[in-house]
Design a protein around this motif. Structure first.
Motif, PDB file in Angstrom:
ATOM      1  N   PHE A   8      88.335  95.823  31.994  1.00 17.78           N
ATOM      2  CA  PHE A   8      89.012  96.916  32.694  1.00 17.78           C
ATOM      3  C   PHE A   8      90.180  97.425  31.852  1.00 17.78           C
ATOM      4  N   ASN A   9      90.400  98.731  31.948  1.00 16.34           N
ATOM      5  CA  ASN A   9      91.522  99.381  31.265  1.00 16.34           C
ATOM      6  C   ASN A   9      91.414  99.293  29.743  1.00 16.34           C
ATOM      7  N   ARG A  10      90.177  99.284  29.254  1.00 12.10           N
ATOM      8  CA  ARG A  10      89.921  99.312  27.809  1.00 12.10           C
ATOM      9  C   ARG A  10      89.162 100.596  27.487  1.00 12.10           C
ATOM     10  N   PRO A  11      89.210 101.059  26.218  1.00 11.69           N
ATOM     11  CA  PRO A  11      88.403 102.236  25.851  1.00 11.69           C
ATOM     12  C   PRO A  11      86.913 101.890  25.800  1.00 11.69           C
ATOM     13  N   GLN A  29      86.834 102.329  35.125  1.00 14.46           N
ATOM     14  CA  GLN A  29      87.346 101.966  33.800  1.00 14.46           C
ATOM     15  C   GLN A  29      88.809 101.524  33.872  1.00 14.46           C
ATOM     16  N   THR A  30      89.622 102.287  34.610  1.00 16.96           N
ATOM     17  CA  THR A  30      91.066 102.031  34.577  1.00 16.96           C
ATOM     18  C   THR A  30      91.543 101.108  35.694  1.00 16.96           C
ATOM     19  N   LEU A  31      90.892 101.172  36.860  1.00 17.58           N
ATOM     20  CA  LEU A  31      91.397 100.428  38.025  1.00 17.58           C
ATOM     21  C   LEU A  31      90.333  99.523  38.633  1.00 17.58           C
ATOM     22  N   LEU A  87      90.969  96.511  40.750  1.00 12.92           N
ATOM     23  CA  LEU A  87      91.340  96.705  42.156  1.00 12.92           C
ATOM     24  C   LEU A  87      90.147  97.141  42.997  1.00 12.92           C
ATOM     25  N   VAL A  88      89.324  98.073  42.460  1.00 15.24           N
ATOM     26  CA  VAL A  88      88.292  98.688  43.316  1.00 15.24           C
ATOM     27  C   VAL A  88      86.888  98.114  43.114  1.00 15.24           C
ATOM     28  N   THR A  89      86.584  97.630  41.912  1.00 10.90           N
ATOM     29  CA  THR A  89      85.254  97.049  41.669  1.00 10.90           C
ATOM     30  C   THR A  89      85.433  95.727  40.908  1.00 10.90           C
ATOM     31  N   PRO A  90      86.095  94.737  41.535  1.00 13.21           N
ATOM     32  CA  PRO A  90      86.424  93.510  40.801  1.00 13.21           C
ATOM     33  C   PRO A  90      85.197  92.714  40.367  1.00 13.21           C
ATOM     34  N   LEU A 123      93.267 108.801  42.319  1.00 13.39           N
ATOM     35  CA  LEU A 123      93.281 107.534  41.575  1.00 13.39           C
ATOM     36  C   LEU A 123      92.738 107.703  40.161  1.00 13.39           C
ATOM     37  N   ASP A 124      92.213 108.908  39.846  1.00 17.40           N
ATOM     38  CA  ASP A 124      91.561 109.053  38.542  1.00 17.40           C
ATOM     39  C   ASP A 124      92.540 109.476  37.452  1.00 17.40           C
ATOM     40  N   SER A 125      93.850 109.410  37.739  1.00 15.01           N
ATOM     41  CA  SER A 125      94.830 109.790  36.712  1.00 15.01           C
ATOM     42  C   SER A 125      95.467 108.569  36.052  1.00 15.01           C
ATOM     43  N   ALA A 126      94.992 107.375  36.394  1.00 16.57           N
ATOM     44  CA  ALA A 126      95.576 106.166  35.781  1.00 16.57           C
ATOM     45  C   ALA A 126      95.310 106.178  34.282  1.00 16.57           C
ATOM     46  N   PRO A 127      96.323 105.891  33.458  1.00 17.38           N
ATOM     47  CA  PRO A 127      96.115 105.909  32.008  1.00 17.38           C
ATOM     48  C   PRO A 127      95.296 104.711  31.540  1.00 17.38           C
TER      49      PRO A 127
END
Ligand SMILES: NC(=O)c1ccc[n+]([C@@H]2O[C@H](COP(=O)([O-])OP(=O)(O)OC[C@H]3O[C@@H](n4cnc5c(N)ncnc54)[C@H](OP(=O)(O)O)[C@@H]3O)[C@@H](O)[C@H]2O)c1
Length: 379
Positions: free
Chosen positions: A14-17, A50-52, A55-58, A274-278
């Protein structure tokens, strides 16, 4: 023996490119098909996972392949497939990051994808694969929200009586956010099922929604939109309200509270985006957004309780393990694309021709679109 391979946009955590790489090409299971992907449509959900995703799809297993919407040609079928054949052109719902699938082979962001036969729809010859890619998740979410018993529980249409859904008295259905891809399909499904549809969109999209079958369309930014929709529904039962678009829940609760008995409101969207998380450090974003989200959800639940409006939250792929899934993708969509009851909307906005273009295409979607679906075409 050599193992065949294809290219994929892989997510390692999560939170990776996304990382472009080669992966093994699997054989389809007994009730699955393998599709050579020609077009991929993007959804807000892709970036949220991808970013969160923590929280939402653990549940997501890594390495993962994201993406829900594909269209392409079938290159292999499992031995229990009866409807789909090698060579068919199909659109399909990919379940790589969904709890129902949760394996990289089932994600859309790759050159070859494994799909369930029940989540595929064969296409008429005149439909291009680029046009077709706009439909899968929107179709699944709209059908789940309108027809599943734990959502609005509406009667799908006479043709799906065989899957055991009761016949209900028809009335009006409100589709708030009709210019979203989910909304523009929901209007058509509700119309095909025999309901009168009332909707909202920006004024430049009103004619589009009327063309899809809406009887009345109001501007959701107008303070009198709720009152005007209630006027448009006068003399009919409101059989249910579909709330689509960030913040739509508030207006839809107000609308439902204007009727006795209260119609149910099925919500597709969150109270804040929620889709603006960096991608990368998120501490500032989380500190600013998560309290707003939690507060927004608590206030929405409180308001629903005070107004005595029944509500539900939609999970767009909930139909895949229900007979409604096969009835929607197989029976309904195949026939409705042929006879014109289902139009492929919104229009594709081409945002690239390679897997490498997906991250920038996700940015295009995040910046916002109006009645367009961001699509990456693969050669
Ligand atoms: N729960 C689920 O499983 C699930 C599945 C798929 C999507 N969703 C959610 O459903 C929503 C729509 O997704 P999508 O991919 O269909 O979106 P989309 O096509 O990208 O949505 C763009 C449209 O949203 C409309 N819009 C924006 N804010 C609105 C509001 N407050 N009220 C009404 N319409 C509004 C705009 O209409 P105008 O141009 O007319 O202004 C615009 O055309 C998103 O919030 C998404 O996260 C949920």
């Amino acid at each position: 023996m050599t193992t065949s391979k294809h290219r994929a946009a892989v997510l390692d955590g999560f939170n990776r490119p996304l990382r472009m790489t080669e992966v093994a090409t699997p054989a389809p299971g007994p009730c699955e098909v393998r599709v050579r992907v020609r077009a991929i449509a993007l959804n807000p959900f892709d970036r949220i996972v991808q970013t969160l995703g923590g929280l939402v799809t653990p549940w997501v297993a890594f390495p993962a392949v994201l993406g829900s919407d594909v269209a392409g040609e079938v290159v292999a079928v499992g031995d229990q497939c009866r409807r789909i054949q090698v060579g068919d052109r199909v659109l399909g719902l990919a379940l790589g990051a969904d709890r129902a699938g949760n394996r990289a082979a089932e994600g859309a962001f790759q050159e070859q994808v494994i799909l369930r036969e029940t989540c595929c729809c064969r296409l008429p010859a005149e439909v291009t694969l680029t046009q077709a890619a706009v439909l899968p998740l929107a179709l699944a979410t709209a059908a789940s929200g309108l027809f599943l018993r734990n959502q609005l529980g509406l009667d799908p249409n006479p043709a799906s009586a065989h899957v055991g859904y009761p016949t209900a008295p028809k009335g009006s259905v409100v589709v708030w956010g009709g210019a979203t891809s989910v909304g523009s399909v929901a209007i058509q499904l509700a119309r095909a099922a025999g309901y009168r549809v009332l909707s909202t969109a920006s004024p430049h999209n009103h004619a589009l929604l009327v063309g899809l079958g809406a009887a009345a369309v109001e501007d959701y930014r107008e303070p009198r939109a709720v009152a005007r929709l209630l006027e448009a529904a006068a003399g009919t039962t409101i059989a249910g309200v579909l709330a689509i678009g960030v913040g739509s829940g508030r207006a839809c609760l107000q609308l439902a509270a204007g009727r006795n008995p209260r119609p149910k409101v099925a919500m597709a969207s969150m109270p804040c985006p929620l889709d603006s998380a960096p991608i990368g450090p998120q501490i500032g974003w989380r500190l600013a957004t998560l309290p707003r989200l939690a507060g927004g959800m608590a206030i929405q639940a409180l308001r629903a309780g005070i107004l005595r409006v029944p509500t539900s939250a939609i999970w767009g792929t909930a139909l895949v393990d229900d007979p409604l899934g096969a009835a929607t993708f197989g029976t309904f969509a195949e026939a409705a694309l042929r006879d014109g009851r289902l139009q492929l909307v919104p229009e594709p906005l081409i945002a690239g021709s390679r897997l490498e273009d997906i991250p920038e295409a996700m940015e295009t979607l995040r910046r916002g679109v109006s009645a367009r679906k961001v699509v990456v075409q693969l050669g």
